[in-house]
Design a protein around this motif. Structure first.
Motif, PDB file in Angstrom:
ATOM      1  N   ALA A   2       0.837  -1.208   0.000  1.00 54.68           N
ATOM      2  CA  ALA A   2       0.000   0.000   0.000  1.00 54.68           C
ATOM      3  C   ALA A   2       0.873   1.260   0.000  1.00 54.68           C
ATOM      4  O   ALA A   2       0.588   2.226  -0.715  1.00 54.68           O
ATOM      5  N   ASP A   3       1.966   1.248   0.784  1.00 57.17           N
ATOM      6  CA  ASP A   3       2.851   2.416   0.851  1.00 57.17           C
ATOM      7  C   ASP A   3       3.554   2.646  -0.484  1.00 57.17           C
ATOM      8  O   ASP A   3       3.687   3.795  -0.934  1.00 57.17           O
ATOM      9  N   ASP A   4       4.010   1.564  -1.113  1.00 64.43           N
ATOM     10  CA  ASP A   4       4.678   1.701  -2.404  1.00 64.43           C
ATOM     11  C   ASP A   4       3.707   2.203  -3.469  1.00 64.43           C
ATOM     12  O   ASP A   4       4.080   2.988  -4.352  1.00 64.43           O
ATOM     13  N   ARG A   5       2.478   1.748  -3.404  1.00 67.97           N
ATOM     14  CA  ARG A   5       1.465   2.187  -4.359  1.00 67.97           C
ATOM     15  C   ARG A   5       1.180   3.677  -4.185  1.00 67.97           C
ATOM     16  O   ARG A   5       1.064   4.416  -5.176  1.00 67.97           O
ATOM     17  N   ARG A   6       1.079   4.104  -2.955  1.00 64.40           N
ATOM     18  CA  ARG A   6       0.849   5.527  -2.683  1.00 64.40           C
ATOM     19  C   ARG A   6       2.019   6.364  -3.208  1.00 64.40           C
ATOM     20  O   ARG A   6       1.820   7.420  -3.821  1.00 64.40           O
ATOM     21  N   ALA A   7       3.235   5.895  -2.974  1.00 60.88           N
ATOM     22  CA  ALA A   7       4.418   6.628  -3.446  1.00 60.88           C
ATOM     23  C   ALA A   7       4.441   6.689  -4.962  1.00 60.88           C
ATOM     24  O   ALA A   7       4.812   7.724  -5.550  1.00 60.88           O
ATOM     25  N   GLN A   8       4.044   5.597  -5.609  1.00 57.85           N
ATOM     26  CA  GLN A   8       4.007   5.558  -7.068  1.00 57.85           C
ATOM     27  C   GLN A   8       3.016   6.591  -7.609  1.00 57.85           C
ATOM     28  O   GLN A   8       3.287   7.301  -8.583  1.00 57.85           O
ATOM     29  N   ILE A   9       1.856   6.661  -6.984  1.00 60.79           N
ATOM     30  CA  ILE A   9       0.837   7.630  -7.407  1.00 60.79           C
ATOM     31  C   ILE A   9       1.354   9.058  -7.206  1.00 60.79           C
ATOM     32  O   ILE A   9       1.209   9.926  -8.084  1.00 60.79           O
ATOM     33  N   ILE A  10       1.968   9.314  -6.062  1.00 62.87           N
ATOM     34  CA  ILE A  10       2.482  10.658  -5.767  1.00 62.87           C
ATOM     35  C   ILE A  10       3.513  11.082  -6.806  1.00 62.87           C
ATOM     36  O   ILE A  10       3.468  12.204  -7.328  1.00 62.87           O
ATOM     37  N   ASP A  11       4.433  10.194  -7.117  1.00 64.67           N
ATOM     38  CA  ASP A  11       5.455  10.530  -8.119  1.00 64.67           C
ATOM     39  C   ASP A  11       4.819  10.821  -9.480  1.00 64.67           C
ATOM     40  O   ASP A  11       5.259  11.720 -10.206  1.00 64.67           O
ATOM     41  N   ALA A  12       3.780  10.075  -9.807  1.00 66.97           N
ATOM     42  CA  ALA A  12       3.136  10.241 -11.113  1.00 66.97           C
ATOM     43  C   ALA A  12       2.375  11.560 -11.212  1.00 66.97           C
ATOM     44  O   ALA A  12       2.337  12.180 -12.288  1.00 66.97           O
ATOM     45  N   VAL A  13       1.760  12.007 -10.121  1.00 59.07           N
ATOM     46  CA  VAL A  13       0.919  13.207 -10.189  1.00 59.07           C
ATOM     47  C   VAL A  13       1.688  14.487  -9.891  1.00 59.07           C
ATOM     48  O   VAL A  13       1.170  15.584 -10.139  1.00 59.07           O
ATOM     49  N   THR A  14       2.911  14.380  -9.380  1.00 63.67           N
ATOM     50  CA  THR A  14       3.653  15.582  -8.970  1.00 63.67           C
ATOM     51  C   THR A  14       3.792  16.614 -10.089  1.00 63.67           C
ATOM     52  O   THR A  14       3.537  17.804  -9.852  1.00 63.67           O
ATOM     53  N   ALA A  52      -2.124   9.966 -12.803  1.00 66.03           N
ATOM     54  CA  ALA A  52      -1.628   8.734 -12.186  1.00 66.03           C
ATOM     55  C   ALA A  52      -1.916   7.504 -13.024  1.00 66.03           C
ATOM     56  O   ALA A  52      -1.350   6.427 -12.776  1.00 66.03           O
ATOM     57  N   GLY A  53      -2.825   7.642 -13.992  1.00 66.09           N
ATOM     58  CA  GLY A  53      -3.206   6.495 -14.805  1.00 66.09           C
ATOM     59  C   GLY A  53      -4.050   5.490 -14.064  1.00 66.09           C
ATOM     60  O   GLY A  53      -3.975   4.282 -14.316  1.00 66.09           O
ATOM     61  N   VAL A  54      -4.885   5.993 -13.134  1.00 67.43           N
ATOM     62  CA  VAL A  54      -5.745   5.115 -12.346  1.00 67.43           C
ATOM     63  C   VAL A  54      -7.146   5.712 -12.310  1.00 67.43           C
ATOM     64  O   VAL A  54      -7.382   6.842 -12.739  1.00 67.43           O
ATOM     65  N   ALA A  55      -8.067   4.943 -11.776  1.00 72.08           N
ATOM     66  CA  ALA A  55      -9.434   5.437 -11.595  1.00 72.08           C
ATOM     67  C   ALA A  55      -9.502   6.344 -10.367  1.00 72.08           C
ATOM     68  O   ALA A  55      -8.698   6.212  -9.446  1.00 72.08           O
ATOM     69  N   GLU A  56     -10.465   7.270 -10.378  1.00 73.69           N
ATOM     70  CA  GLU A  56     -10.625   8.147  -9.219  1.00 73.69           C
ATOM     71  C   GLU A  56     -10.850   7.338  -7.950  1.00 73.69           C
ATOM     72  O   GLU A  56     -10.367   7.709  -6.879  1.00 73.69           O
ATOM     73  N   GLY A  57     -11.587   6.250  -8.078  1.00 80.93           N
ATOM     74  CA  GLY A  57     -11.842   5.421  -6.905  1.00 80.93           C
ATOM     75  C   GLY A  57     -10.565   4.886  -6.283  1.00 80.93           C
ATOM     76  O   GLY A  57     -10.472   4.725  -5.054  1.00 80.93           O
ATOM     77  N   THR A  58      -9.573   4.608  -7.120  1.00 80.66           N
ATOM     78  CA  THR A  58      -8.289   4.139  -6.605  1.00 80.66           C
ATOM     79  C   THR A  58      -7.610   5.223  -5.778  1.00 80.66           C
ATOM     80  O   THR A  58      -7.015   4.935  -4.725  1.00 80.66           O
ATOM     81  N   LEU A  59      -7.714   6.470  -6.236  1.00 79.91           N
ATOM     82  CA  LEU A  59      -7.152   7.575  -5.464  1.00 79.91           C
ATOM     83  C   LEU A  59      -7.825   7.702  -4.109  1.00 79.91           C
ATOM     84  O   LEU A  59      -7.168   7.857  -3.071  1.00 79.91           O
ATOM     85  N   PHE A  60      -9.150   7.639  -4.122  1.00 81.89           N
ATOM     86  CA  PHE A  60      -9.885   7.791  -2.863  1.00 81.89           C
ATOM     87  C   PHE A  60      -9.581   6.641  -1.910  1.00 81.89           C
ATOM     88  O   PHE A  60      -9.484   6.836  -0.695  1.00 81.89           O
ATOM     89  N   LYS A  61      -9.411   5.465  -2.461  1.00 81.09           N
ATOM     90  CA  LYS A  61      -9.089   4.311  -1.619  1.00 81.09           C
ATOM     91  C   LYS A  61      -7.704   4.463  -0.994  1.00 81.09           C
ATOM     92  O   LYS A  61      -7.489   4.103   0.166  1.00 81.09           O
ATOM     93  N   ALA A  62      -6.767   5.019  -1.755  1.00 81.46           N
ATOM     94  CA  ALA A  62      -5.394   5.152  -1.270  1.00 81.46           C
ATOM     95  C   ALA A  62      -5.208   6.333  -0.329  1.00 81.46           C
ATOM     96  O   ALA A  62      -4.416   6.263   0.623  1.00 81.46           O
ATOM     97  N   PHE A  63      -5.949   7.434  -0.567  1.00 77.79           N
ATOM     98  CA  PHE A  63      -5.682   8.664   0.193  1.00 77.79           C
ATOM     99  C   PHE A  63      -6.891   9.238   0.923  1.00 77.79           C
ATOM    100  O   PHE A  63      -6.719  10.112   1.775  1.00 77.79           O
ATOM    101  N   GLY A  64      -8.067   8.817   0.593  1.00 76.90           N
ATOM    102  CA  GLY A  64      -9.251   9.344   1.262  1.00 76.90           C
ATOM    103  C   GLY A  64      -9.911  10.463   0.481  1.00 76.90           C
ATOM    104  O   GLY A  64     -11.078  10.359   0.109  1.00 76.90           O
ATOM    105  N   ASP A  65      -9.186  11.548   0.226  1.00 80.04           N
ATOM    106  CA  ASP A  65      -9.724  12.660  -0.551  1.00 80.04           C
ATOM    107  C   ASP A  65      -8.574  13.432  -1.182  1.00 80.04           C
ATOM    108  O   ASP A  65      -7.399  13.139  -0.945  1.00 80.04           O
ATOM    109  N   LYS A  66      -8.938  14.427  -1.988  1.00 84.22           N
ATOM    110  CA  LYS A  66      -7.924  15.166  -2.745  1.00 84.22           C
ATOM    111  C   LYS A  66      -6.944  15.887  -1.830  1.00 84.22           C
ATOM    112  O   LYS A  66      -5.724  15.846  -2.036  1.00 84.22           O
ATOM    113  N   GLU A  67      -7.457  16.576  -0.818  1.00 79.43           N
ATOM    114  CA  GLU A  67      -6.557  17.344   0.052  1.00 79.43           C
ATOM    115  C   GLU A  67      -5.591  16.426   0.792  1.00 79.43           C
ATOM    116  O   GLU A  67      -4.421  16.770   0.989  1.00 79.43           O
ATOM    117  N   SER A  68      -6.058  15.266   1.193  1.00 81.30           N
ATOM    118  CA  SER A  68      -5.177  14.311   1.871  1.00 81.30           C
ATOM    119  C   SER A  68      -4.071  13.842   0.924  1.00 81.30           C
ATOM    120  O   SER A  68      -2.926  13.647   1.331  1.00 81.30           O
TER     121      SER A  68
END
Length: 208
Positions: free
Chosen positions: A9-21, A40-56
């Motif tokens: 889960a942590d690696d996935r979050r880091a991957q998303i962060i690097d992609a969206v920076t 990030a090349g993912v669905a919005e639901g994947t973002l919400f699952k990984a981080f909760g919301d946009k600000e997070s």
């Protein structure tokens, strides 16, 4: 052929962060969750699952970049000038990136920076560690040298409202190694030769 191992889960979050920076730096806090998902090349639901919301997600992005491990610098250094030459370009580039991030995300970045100040201060300690082997050659402690280097690097990165940075990497190196007072007979405000490494002899103690 066996499938590739699943990311934690942590690696996935880091991957998303690097992609969206890059998109966050371009669009700032107004970026939408759809734009983040596309970057990030993912669905919005994947973002919400990984981080909760946009600000997070944006707060996690700032925290991720603020707590990056220290850079992989060449451990070999024969002089203070070598240490300065290896550190200054890296620190200035990092400061420029962080300044862009603060401008892009405003209050979100400022809040995270305030909460994670200890992580930011850690950079001063690893810079000081690079100076430590040459402490006997310095006019100040390694920690003070690190603090001055970071301050000059931030000044160059922030530009203080100028369209272009007033201080260059070479300027910072010259000030750190020689101060702001020119050698007797030198032309006032003369530009240093491009690519010339500062002369470490200027660090020798002045005879009383």
């Amino acid at each position: 052929m066996s499938p590739p191992p699943r990311l934690s889960a942590d690696d996935r979050r880091a991957q998303i962060i690097d992609a969206v920076t890059p998109a966050v730096l371009e669009l700032g806090a107004t970026i939408t969750s759809r734009q983040l998902a596309d970057a990030a090349g993912v669905a919005e639901g994947t973002l919400f699952k990984a981080f909760g919301d946009k600000e997070s997600l944006l707060a996690a992005l700032v925290e991720h970049h603020m707590t990056d491990a220290e850079p992989d610098l060449d451990p070999r250094a024969d002089s203070v000038a070598d240490v300065v030459a290896s550190l200054v370009p890296v620190v200035v580039e990092r400061m420029r990136f962080m300044f862009r991030l603060v401008i892009a995300l405003g209050p979100i970045a400022q809040r995270v920076a305030a909460e994670r100040r200890d992580d930011f201060e850690r950079s001063k300690r690893w810079i000081a560690a690079r100076f430590e082997p040459f402490a006997h050659e310095l006019r100040v402690t390694p920690l003070v040298a690190a603090d001055v280097l970071r301050t000059l690097a931030w000044a160059a990165a922030a530009s203080w409202g100028e369209d272009e940075p007033v201080s260059s990497v070479d300027d910072i190196m010259q000030v750190l190694l020689h101060g702001i007072v020119g050698a007797p007979g030198a032309e006032s405000g003369a530009e240093p030769a491009q690519g010339r490494r500062p002369d470490a002899s200027a660090l020798e103690p002045v005879e009383a």
